[in-house]
Enzyme design. Structure first.
Site, PDB file in Angstrom:
ATOM      1  CD  GLU A   1      38.344  32.938  44.028  1.00 16.14           C
ATOM      2  OE1 GLU A   1      38.671  31.182  44.369  1.00 16.14           O
ATOM      3  OE2 GLU A   1      37.262  33.673  45.008  1.00 16.14           O
ATOM      4  CG  HIS A  39      35.662  35.182  37.337  1.00 14.01           C
ATOM      5  ND1 HIS A  39      36.728  34.784  38.697  1.00 14.01           N
ATOM      6  CD2 HIS A  39      34.589  35.340  37.682  1.00 14.01           C
ATOM      7  CE1 HIS A  39      35.843  34.970  39.644  1.00 14.01           C
ATOM      8  NE2 HIS A  39      34.700  35.722  39.223  1.00 14.01           N
TER       9      HIS A  39
END
Length: 340
Positions: free
Chosen positions: A111, A42
């Protein structure tokens, strides 16, 4: 072809721990008998306060140097926007040469949290799915051929070469992470493995995802043994049940619905939404237990469904406690009942 072994892995939660600390936990996971370590990738974590987001690529290189046995990979990385597929092809080729037979590239459609904040586009799922499929083809081509010309809808290459790449028998497997039928079917057709997560409605697995996976396998004329089935199992085990429940609080964002978090691209906003959840809902994605036999019974539902590679995500801040409890209490029980 022999049936693949059952494996039990550790989810290295990069969103929760600093890089060196996470590395120490992963080394301990190997010592405690875990078979694999899969790390998050991430740019931003799910929560702002206390969150972390180390880069997975150099971290995996460090993990390879500190360990000797475990399989290691990403769960999952998005080679669509923030990473160009050629960068990922080169990086994982290097990891594969350094640690042959131990590296997995896990990919997915991503995402908004990781892409929008740096100005990357964030198209609808249809385009992201098409980009994922094409990026895998691009990466595979760079690994397979000495000189590559590639002309896709989204990515191109002219006379490109990855000079240091694994030999054909050391190829880095690609796993596709998915929670919907289209990407799951794609995993069955072209991937070496399929990654999904636990804690959702059981009918999603039995009626949607697993049928889609097997449909993809059949369409490609493959065997079920050709595709590793990896389930990230969210678990909170502790002899103190109150502690096991409370440990899930940091990961309350996982309990948010897809609709609640779809357009959220700021960790502060995500944290605000998650903090509003009661602890029962925050824990709803986790198998929470203080009894090792009951805990193993509940994990067994995923093995009974046919998943052969379970990667355990413990939510607590005391990961050493989690790893030692799991290594001493849970893994031996699992192996006694299901092998591996």
């Amino acid at each position: 072809m022999s049936t693949p072994p059952i494996r039990f892995g550790y989810k290295a939660s990069a969103e929760q721990f600093a890089p060196a600390q996470l590395l120490d936990f992963s080394v301990l996971a190997e010592e405690m008998g875990f078979d694999s370590v899969f790390v998050s990738d991430h740019l931003q974590p799910w929560v702002h306060d206390g969150g972390h987001a180390p880069a997975s690529l150099p971290w995996l290189g460090a993990l390879g140097q500190r360990t000797s046995r475990i399989i290691m990979g990403t769960s999952v990385l998005t080679p669509l926007f923030r990473y160009h597929p050629a960068v990922i092809a080169q990086a994982f080729a290097t990891l594969g040469v350094l640690y042959p037979g131990r590296v997995v590239l896990g990919v997915g459609t991503g995402e908004a949290l990781n892409e929008v904040t740096i100005g990357a586009e964030w198209p609808e799922m249809k385009e992201r799915f098409a980009r994922l499929k094409e990026s895998i083809q691009y990466i595979e081509a760079l690994w397979a051929d000495e000189r590559v010309d590639f002309e896709g809808q989204y990515y191109r290459a002219h006379a490109a070469t990855i000079y240091d790449r694994p030999s054909a028998d050391q190829r880095v497997p690609i796993y596709i992470g998915a929670s919907g039928p289209a990407a799951t079917r794609l995993a069955g057709r072209i991937a070496d493995g399929y990654i999904t997560t636990s804690g959702k409605d059981p009918s999603l697995y039995t009626d949607t995802l697993l049928p889609a996976l097997h449909d993809g396998i059949e369409r490609a004329g493959r065997s079920a043994d050709d595709v590793d089935t990896l389930m990230e199992v969210k678990v909170s085990f502790d002899p103190d049940r109150h502690r096991a429940l409370d440990d899930t609080r940091f990961w309350a964002p996982l309990a948010l619905s897809a609709e609640e978090k779809r357009e959220v691209d700021d960790p502060i906003q995500m944290q605000r939404l998650a903090d509003a959840l009661p602890i029962e809902r925050a824990a709803s994605r986790f198998i929470v237990s203080d009894d090792p036999d009951e805990h193993v019974d509940r994990i067994g539902q995923y093995l009974d469904l046919g998943f052969r590679h379970l990667v355990f995500h413990g939510p607590g801040h005391d990961q050493e406690r989690f790893l030692r409890l799991y290594g001493n209490e849970i893994l031996p029980r699992l192996r006694t009942r299901w092998g591996g």
